[in-house]
Design a protein around this motif. Structure first.
Motif, PDB file in Angstrom:
ATOM      1  N   ARG A   1     153.435  24.932  86.811  1.00  0.00           N
ATOM      2  CA  ARG A   1     153.228  24.038  87.955  1.00  0.00           C
ATOM      3  C   ARG A   1     153.706  22.624  87.640  1.00  0.00           C
ATOM      4  NH1 ARG A   1     147.981  25.706  91.557  1.00  0.00           N
ATOM      5  NH2 ARG A   1     148.379  27.962  91.559  1.00  0.00           N
TER       6      ARG A   1
ATOM      7  N   ILE B   1     157.595  25.335  97.141  1.00  0.00           N
ATOM      8  CA  ILE B   1     156.275  25.726  96.636  1.00  0.00           C
ATOM      9  C   ILE B   1     155.620  26.828  97.471  1.00  0.00           C
ATOM     10  CG2 ILE B   1     155.932  23.424  95.676  1.00  0.00           C
ATOM     11  CD1 ILE B   1     153.883  22.927  97.901  1.00  0.00           C
TER      12      ILE B   1
ATOM     13  N   THR C   1     147.895  20.256  90.719  1.00  0.00           N
ATOM     14  CA  THR C   1     149.145  20.457  91.452  1.00  0.00           C
ATOM     15  C   THR C   1     149.177  21.807  92.144  1.00  0.00           C
ATOM     16  OG1 THR C   1     150.220  21.170  89.389  1.00  0.00           O
ATOM     17  CG2 THR C   1     150.493  18.866  90.043  1.00  0.00           C
ATOM     18  N   GLY C   2     148.106  22.086  92.908  1.00  0.00           N
ATOM     19  CA  GLY C   2     148.166  23.164  93.878  1.00  0.00           C
ATOM     20  C   GLY C   2     148.926  22.675  95.087  1.00  0.00           C
TER      21      GLY C   2
ATOM     22  N   SER D   1     148.654  23.929  84.074  1.00  0.00           N
ATOM     23  CA  SER D   1     149.705  24.939  84.128  1.00  0.00           C
ATOM     24  C   SER D   1     151.067  24.327  83.842  1.00  0.00           C
ATOM     25  CB  SER D   1     149.725  25.612  85.511  1.00  0.00           C
ATOM     26  OG  SER D   1     150.925  26.340  85.706  1.00  0.00           O
TER      27      SER D   1
ATOM     28  N   VAL E   1     151.774  28.647  94.065  1.00  0.00           N
ATOM     29  CA  VAL E   1     151.193  27.378  94.513  1.00  0.00           C
ATOM     30  C   VAL E   1     150.664  27.490  95.926  1.00  0.00           C
ATOM     31  CG1 VAL E   1     151.661  24.943  94.975  1.00  0.00           C
ATOM     32  CG2 VAL E   1     152.661  26.051  92.966  1.00  0.00           C
TER      33      VAL E   1
ATOM     34  N   ASP F   1     148.048  18.595  85.252  1.00  0.00           N
ATOM     35  CA  ASP F   1     147.590  19.955  85.534  1.00  0.00           C
ATOM     36  C   ASP F   1     147.461  20.693  84.208  1.00  0.00           C
ATOM     37  OD1 ASP F   1     147.718  21.692  88.441  1.00  0.00           O
ATOM     38  OD2 ASP F   1     147.661  22.873  86.604  1.00  0.00           O
TER      39      ASP F   1
ATOM     40  N   MET G   1     150.725  19.089  95.184  1.00  0.00           N
ATOM     41  CA  MET G   1     152.186  19.055  95.276  1.00  0.00           C
ATOM     42  C   MET G   1     152.637  18.255  96.498  1.00  0.00           C
ATOM     43  SD  MET G   1     153.849  20.723  92.817  1.00  0.00           S
ATOM     44  CE  MET G   1     153.673  22.100  91.659  1.00  0.00           C
TER      45      MET G   1
ATOM     46  N   ASP H   1     150.264  31.415  89.188  1.00  0.00           N
ATOM     47  CA  ASP H   1     151.084  30.212  89.393  1.00  0.00           C
ATOM     48  C   ASP H   1     151.736  30.181  90.777  1.00  0.00           C
ATOM     49  OD1 ASP H   1     150.796  28.655  87.006  1.00  0.00           O
ATOM     50  OD2 ASP H   1     151.820  30.273  85.951  1.00  0.00           O
TER      51      ASP H   1
END
Length: 361
Positions: free
Chosen positions: A221, A334, A193-194, A218, A355, A216, A198, A353
């Motif tokens: 995230r 984001i 989910t970078g 994180s 994004v 993910d 996203m 974190d």
């Protein structure tokens, strides 16, 4: 004319702010004054591959205002607000059939470090710079680009939010909307989910997909993914990711999307598919993912690669802007803005974190 660029001199060095000469636009070119530029992992991956000692200007998610156009340019005029995307020839068979991201000249136009004729758009203190990245090299206050790269957007568009729509957001959303095409009764699992992942989650929500699972490592995230459209989230470090996905999706996901390029994750993504399910891959990692071919054949599963979300920017960027205006694509949630001069801080923040860092001018 002179401008300022963030120049890389090798894979193990940071970016340095340098005055640099940018050529005048040729008859088929456009000069854009940048307002914002997204920072993408592709910039950093390409930086890591170039030998030390080669001055290079990356950046391929630019947005700004047109300052000048060549005599042969049509459909764009000085003062237009624009989002810059990848370059394509527009005339080969793939471009003509609507698949511009698979242009026969994609490498030459986007990753050669020069114009197609071998000339450089930027010249620094050490001579010609490796430039024309994705037909723009937008880690600079100005960029030389072409009509194929430029998407004209309404003057009131927030260019900080819109800049990554030229690549990262287009890749994630396009892979879902154009390639996987899930429906309301589908289930979509997004691995990573970078910014790209996203955007895929948001696109799934915009399309009304009933079950959207974000995976993910994180927690922060994953919490954010839940806020922008994921119906379920999973810690990828937990046990039996495939089993948990099957439980959530009542036997397996109809669609999956990998942004990690990690072989073990790709294998899990394929195994987690329901019969006749489809998996799209966008991240470049090890060439051998070790997918079980018997599983693919026995259950009719599909695995395919995807570049730039198989999207034509002239059509897809306006769609993303419409989704955003309707509140269906909340990418502002984001994006984290950094002053252009803080590009090294922005790159470092990507390891935490943050994004999607976007540089502002």
């Amino acid at each position: 004319m002179r401008t300022q660029a963030a120049v890389s001199h090798g894979p193990d060095t940071g970016f340095t702010m340098e005055d640099i000469e940018i050529s005048d636009p040729r008859p088929d070119e456009i000069l854009v004054r940048l307002t914002a530029t997204g920072v993408c992992h592709t910039d950093l991956a390409t930086k890591a591959m170039l030998p030390a000692g080669i001055p290079a200007v990356f950046g391929h998610e630019g947005a700004g205002v047109v300052e000048a156009i060549g005599a042969e340019v049509t459909g764009v005029r000085p003062g237009d607000h624009v989002v810059l995307s990848y370059s394509s020839c527009g005339s080969c068979t793939r471009c003509a059939t609507g698949h511009r991201s698979y242009c026969e000249r994609f490498e030459a136009l986007n990753a050669a470090g020069r114009r197609p004729d071998g000339s450089a758009t930027l010249t620094g203190r050490d001579g010609d710079a490796w430039s024309s990245f994705f037909g723009q090299s937008s880690f600079a206050r100005h960029a030389i680009t072409t009509r194929e790269n430029v998407v004209v957007v309404p003057e009131g568009t927030d260019l900080v939010t819109a800049a990554p729509m030229g690549c990262g957001f287009q890749t994630g959303a396009g892979s879902v909307a154009n390639v996987l095409r899930p429906g309301p009764d589908s289930s979509l699992v997004v691995f990573g989910t970078g910014g790209v992942g996203m955007a895929a989650v948001m696109a799934g929500a915009a399309l009304g997909v009933g079950t959207i699972v974000a995976v993910d490592l994180s927690e922060q995230r994953l919490d954010l993914a839940a806020q922008v459209g994921a119906t379920h989230t999973l810690d990828g470090a937990g046990e039996d990711t495939v089993g948990r996905i099957r439980d959530i999706t009542s036997g397996g996901a109809t669609h999956a999307f990998d942004t990690t390029g990690v072989p073990t994750v790709i294998r899990d993504a394929a195994r987690a598919l329901a019969p006749l399910g489809s998996l799209a891959l966008v991240a470049v990692g090890p060439t051998d993912a070790g997918i079980d071919v018997r599983d693919l054949i026995g259950y009719g599963k599909t695995v395919r690669g995807c570049i730039e979300g198989d999207a034509n920017p002239q059509d897809f960027v306006p769609l993303l802007l419409d989704w955003h205006a309707q509140g269906r694509f909340p990418v502002d949630r984001i994006v984290t803005a950094f002053p252009f001069e803080e590009i090294n801080e922005a790159v470092a923040a990507m390891k935490t974190d943050v994004v999607k860092p976007v540089l502002t001018f």
